[in-house]
Design a protein around this motif. Structure first.
Motif, PDB file in Angstrom:
ATOM      1  N   GLY A 159       9.806 -18.119   6.778  1.00 26.79           N
ATOM      2  CA  GLY A 159       8.497 -18.186   6.144  1.00 26.79           C
ATOM      3  C   GLY A 159       8.366 -17.131   5.043  1.00 26.79           C
ATOM      4  O   GLY A 159       8.947 -16.046   5.132  1.00 26.79           O
ATOM      5  N   LEU A 160       7.614 -17.458   3.992  1.00 19.98           N
ATOM      6  CA  LEU A 160       7.397 -16.487   2.903  1.00 19.98           C
ATOM      7  C   LEU A 160       6.054 -15.814   3.140  1.00 19.98           C
ATOM      8  O   LEU A 160       4.999 -16.445   2.994  1.00 19.98           O
ATOM      9  CB  LEU A 160       7.442 -17.199   1.550  1.00 19.98           C
ATOM     10  CG  LEU A 160       7.537 -16.286   0.323  1.00 19.98           C
ATOM     11  CD1 LEU A 160       8.835 -15.478   0.339  1.00 19.98           C
ATOM     12  CD2 LEU A 160       7.448 -17.098  -0.962  1.00 19.98           C
ATOM     13  N   ASP A 161       6.124 -14.532   3.527  1.00 19.84           N
ATOM     14  CA  ASP A 161       4.889 -13.780   3.774  1.00 19.84           C
ATOM     15  C   ASP A 161       4.788 -12.647   2.755  1.00 19.84           C
ATOM     16  O   ASP A 161       5.632 -12.523   1.856  1.00 19.84           O
ATOM     17  CB  ASP A 161       4.868 -13.242   5.215  1.00 19.84           C
ATOM     18  CG  ASP A 161       6.070 -12.354   5.516  1.00 19.84           C
ATOM     19  OD1 ASP A 161       6.834 -12.019   4.567  1.00 19.84           O
ATOM     20  OD2 ASP A 161       6.254 -11.994   6.690  1.00 19.84           O
ATOM     21  N   GLY A 162       3.759 -11.809   2.937  1.00 24.34           N
ATOM     22  CA  GLY A 162       3.519 -10.732   1.976  1.00 24.34           C
ATOM     23  C   GLY A 162       4.708  -9.797   1.841  1.00 24.34           C
ATOM     24  O   GLY A 162       5.086  -9.398   0.731  1.00 24.34           O
ATOM     25  N   ALA A 163       5.318  -9.417   2.951  1.00 25.08           N
ATOM     26  CA  ALA A 163       6.436  -8.479   2.907  1.00 25.08           C
ATOM     27  C   ALA A 163       7.591  -9.072   2.095  1.00 25.08           C
ATOM     28  O   ALA A 163       8.218  -8.386   1.280  1.00 25.08           O
ATOM     29  CB  ALA A 163       6.889  -8.150   4.328  1.00 25.08           C
ATOM     30  N   ARG A 164       7.874 -10.337   2.321  1.00 30.44           N
ATOM     31  CA  ARG A 164       8.971 -10.975   1.589  1.00 30.44           C
ATOM     32  C   ARG A 164       8.602 -11.151   0.111  1.00 30.44           C
ATOM     33  O   ARG A 164       9.468 -11.057  -0.757  1.00 30.44           O
ATOM     34  CB  ARG A 164       9.340 -12.312   2.225  1.00 30.44           C
ATOM     35  CG  ARG A 164      10.083 -12.133   3.544  1.00 30.44           C
ATOM     36  CD  ARG A 164      10.697 -13.411   4.073  1.00 30.44           C
ATOM     37  NE  ARG A 164      11.610 -13.096   5.167  1.00 30.44           N
ATOM     38  CZ  ARG A 164      11.519 -13.606   6.399  1.00 30.44           C
ATOM     39  NH1 ARG A 164      10.575 -14.486   6.688  1.00 30.44           N
ATOM     40  NH2 ARG A 164      12.381 -13.257   7.325  1.00 30.44           N
ATOM     41  N   LEU A 165       7.338 -11.414  -0.142  1.00 29.31           N
ATOM     42  CA  LEU A 165       6.889 -11.531  -1.535  1.00 29.31           C
ATOM     43  C   LEU A 165       7.196 -10.246  -2.295  1.00 29.31           C
ATOM     44  O   LEU A 165       7.661 -10.275  -3.432  1.00 29.31           O
ATOM     45  CB  LEU A 165       5.390 -11.833  -1.570  1.00 29.31           C
ATOM     46  CG  LEU A 165       4.768 -12.025  -2.952  1.00 29.31           C
ATOM     47  CD1 LEU A 165       5.206 -13.352  -3.564  1.00 29.31           C
ATOM     48  CD2 LEU A 165       3.244 -11.981  -2.885  1.00 29.31           C
TER      49      LEU A 165
END
Lengths: 308, 421
Positions: A246-252
């Motif tokens: 999943g693409l979440d804030g941390a990965r963003l």
């Protein structure tokens, strides 16, 4: 110009660029006008033949055809003779008899547009067939990349998620590779078809670890993942999927400054993409919808207008 | 009964000789009064025997009948066909197999040998009355749920054991169903590109391996239908070397066509097991030549137009084969005429237990034979086929080798390229 658009593979770099340039001109032409309509396809008939519910794609094609002043007939499988068991061939012959200049087809079976093209004289546009392709989605994605990042050639694009069942992914691999981008497919191995590295375009890379990939990409494209896939043992649980892919804030924040986030929609918020990412300024999701109309105008114009 | 004298035939592609057909046999009696047929240079083969034919009757007479399928078979050089059990109703009782057998006798063009279902309704759970079918007028010896795999290993073991009592054989459609859910074509780079769900080679190979082990364990006969992968060939080679009583067949289409045919999305190329790769074809041809694969069988599968002129996903799998098999094998099998006789007549007759078939046309043998013009080429025209259906994958192809005459018990079923009835 080609007669049908069945696969992104029908477009070489030159033709694809012509479509994108035409879409840009369509945007400009419409922007300058008080009445948001061009007379180009007046008197031509475009049929939207939809065997699957897809409101967003259908209205995008409908808007594109109407802005070019074409007559639009919406033929939905629901509530038509199709639900009474009429074959695709008989439906095709009916549309042929009505004089359709173009048929936009969405169908749950891969390859249905190819068969339709053999049964009608008009142009056939593939608006998504099974798990095969969705070439106008790839065009609008390329258009979006170009307008945000200035180019497609040389970009590094990660496509993340259920590649196995994704027509969007197949069309994008073909088109983006043709336009000179480097495509990396990321997901659990169960959702990445065996041998896809070489099946569509040479140079396609396959990776299983999203976090390793993110710092090096210009574009990350998240694919919709159906929760039901876990029932077929593609992954253990929605929670585990989100944790790994999943693409979440941390990965963003792991992405380079300039990188953009794309999604073909409809999104599963909380599954493959977090609300924080979906609504961030780096997300192009709403832009993609707007660009879809321009690109589809360009395709209809080139397939129909160009032939006259 | 007319006596026929076939002048100048080339027996199995070798020595020129005359053949005298009298009273249903080949004799060396006096040729006086015989009707002379100029057969100069025609290759005489024992009548072909197909281990795997779908005649569709009862149930889908719109696609094929026992009579139309028999005619197609005779025109293809066959004198006997084994009619698969997946009819409607399923051939899982003595009544249905006897009906099919009688329809075959009535048509009188080939010997129609019914195959019995292994399980009731092809359901894979409860054994059909195999003994009753074996003891019926149809004298069933081959049992198969073809179209479906006998997937449950316990049911398969029991079936293999049970038919030992009457020298039966289980002909397995090797397809692990859990690995082929929704499968549409060979799993490989073409299926990835076309977005069609893959049918992996391992789904066949896993069952071939399991069944070979089971057959070895219980000392029973196993026949593997339509082998399609290089991996299955390796497993069969191992099983035969290990003494397992296993035989295997390959279809003409798996010797020639690849998964790339699907690129047209034309369902005429949809078949189960699916068309595989060039590497698989090479392995299958080699296995046919060295005897690892014992026989060519057509898997002749007629389908009505509406079941093929539709979306690939919705089309039924299967293709016609009876009228083209000999030409395809002659062109692509890498076999001489004697080997063709072995793979398309003698061995399949032995597997099916058909004592009057698969015997070389020499004095004393039953007069079941076919005569082939090896020089002739013919173009496949789907509308000109005798089958009740049109789903040949070879439409428009020019093929070598044409069946000129076929004789069943001394009477012509095909004469000068035309069916006699």
């Amino acid at each position: 110009m080609i007669r049908h658009l069945l696969s992104a593979a029908d477009l070489d770099a030159g033709t694809a660029t012509e479509v994108l340039d035409t879409a840009a001109r369509m945007d400009e032409a419409i922007a300058d006008r008080e009445v948001k309509k061009l007379p180009t396809l007046r008197g031509r008939t475009v049929v939207n033949l939809f065997y699957e519910d897809s409101t967003r794609t259908r209205i995008s094609f409908e808007a594109a055809a109407k802005r070019l002043s074409a007559d639009v007939i919406n033929f939905s499988a629901k509530g038509s003779s199709v639900s009474k068991g009429e074959s695709l061939k008989d439906t095709a012959l009916t549309l042929q008899a009505m004089g359709a200049d173009a048929v936009v087809i969405r169908h749950p079976a891969s390859g249905a547009p190819y068969q339709l093209a053999g049964w009608v004289n008009g142009s056939v546009l593939n608006a998504g067939d099974g798990t095969h392709e969705h070439p106008t989605q790839a065009l609008l994605d390329a258009y979006t990349m170009r307008s945000r990042l200035g180019r497609v050639d040389g970009l590094s694009v990660a496509i993340v998620g259920d590649v196995l069942h994704s027509r969007v992914a197949r069309s994008n691999v073909l088109l983006l590779s043709a336009l000179g981008a480097k495509v990396t497919l990321v997901g659990p191995p169960t959702l990445l078809p065996l041998g896809i590295e070489d099946a569509l375009a040479s140079g396609t890379e396959v990776r299983y670890d999203l976090d390793e990939v993110l710092p090096g990409v210009d574009v990350v494209m998240m694919l919709r993942v159906q929760r039901e896939r876990m029932e077929d043992a593609y992954f253990p649980s929605a929670r585990e999927y989100t944790r790994r892919y999943g693409l979440d804030g941390a990965r963003l924040r792991a992405l380079p400054e300039h990188a953009i986030v794309m999604h073909p929609g409809p999104m599963n918020r909380g599954m493959e993409i977090s609300p924080e990412v979906a609504d961030s300024p780096r997300s192009t999701i709403v832009e993609q919808v707007a660009n879809g109309v321009s690109v589809r105008m360009a395709v209809l114009y080139l397939l129909l207008g160009g032939a006259k | 009964m007319t006596t026929y004298l076939l002048k100048g035939v080339s027996l199995l592609g070798r020595d020129r000789t005359d053949l005298l057909l009298a009273d249903g046999r080949i004799t060396d009696a006096s040729t006086a009064g015989a009707e002379v047929i100029d057969a100069d240079g025609l290759v005489a083969l024992p009548g072909l025997v197909d281990l795997h034919t779908h005649l569709r009757e009862p149930g889908r007479e719109d696609a094929e009948t026992v009579e139309s399928g028999s005619r197609a078979a005779a025109l293809g050089g066959y004198t006997a066909v084994c009619a698969m059990a997946n009819t409607e109703p399923v051939a899982d009782t003595a009544g249905v197999v006897e009906q099919v057998w009688r329809l075959g006798r009535a048509a009188g063009l080939v010997d129609v040998q019914p195959v019995g279902a292994v399980t009731v309704g092809l359901g894979g759970e409860q054994l059909a009355e195999l003994g009753a079918m074996a003891g019926s007028a149809a004298r069933v010896r081959i049992f198969s749920d073809d179209g479906h795999c006998v997937a449950d290993p316990r049911v398969m073991r029991r079936a293999l054991e049970y038919v030992k009592a009457f020298d039966g054989v289980i002909a397995q459609h090797a397809e692990e169903p859990r690995l082929t859910v929704g499968a549409q074509m060979h799993e490989g780079s073409v299926s990835v590109r076309l977005g069609l769900a893959g049918w992996p080679a391992v789904a066949e190979e896993a069952i071939v391996a399991r069944d070979a082990l089971l057959a070895g364990h219980v000392g029973a006969r196993l026949h593997v239908c339509h082998v399609s992968t290089a991996g299955s060939v390796e497993i069969l080679r191992w099983a035969k070397r290990s003494g397992v009583r296993v035989t295997a067949e390959v279809t003409p289409h798996h010797l020639l066509l690849t998964d790339a045919s699907a690129e047209s999305y034309d369902p005429v190329f949809k078949v189960n097991p699916p068309l595989r790769t060039a590497e698989d074809i090479a392995a299958l041809r080699a296995a046919l030549a060295d005897g690892t694969i014992d026989a060519v069988a057509t898997d002749h599968a007629p389908h009505a137009v509406e079941d093929k002129e539709c979306e690939w996903d919705y089309a039924r799998p299967g293709m016609l084969g009876l009228e083209t098999a000999l030409s395809i094998v002659y062109q692509n099998g890498g076999l001489d005429w004697d080997q063709i006789a072995e793979r398309m007549s003698r061995t399949p007759a032995r597997i099916a237990g058909l004592a009057d078939h698969g015997r070389d046309p020499v004095p004393g043998a039953p007069a079941n034979l076919t005569l082939v013009d090896p020089q002739a080429r013919w173009r496949v025209d789907p509308t000109a086929l005798a089958s009740g259906s049109r789903n040949t994958p070879y439409a428009g192809m020019a093929l070598p080798g044409r069946v000129v005459h076929t004789f069943l018990r001394g009477e012509p079923t095909v004469f000068e390229g035309k069916a006699t009835r």
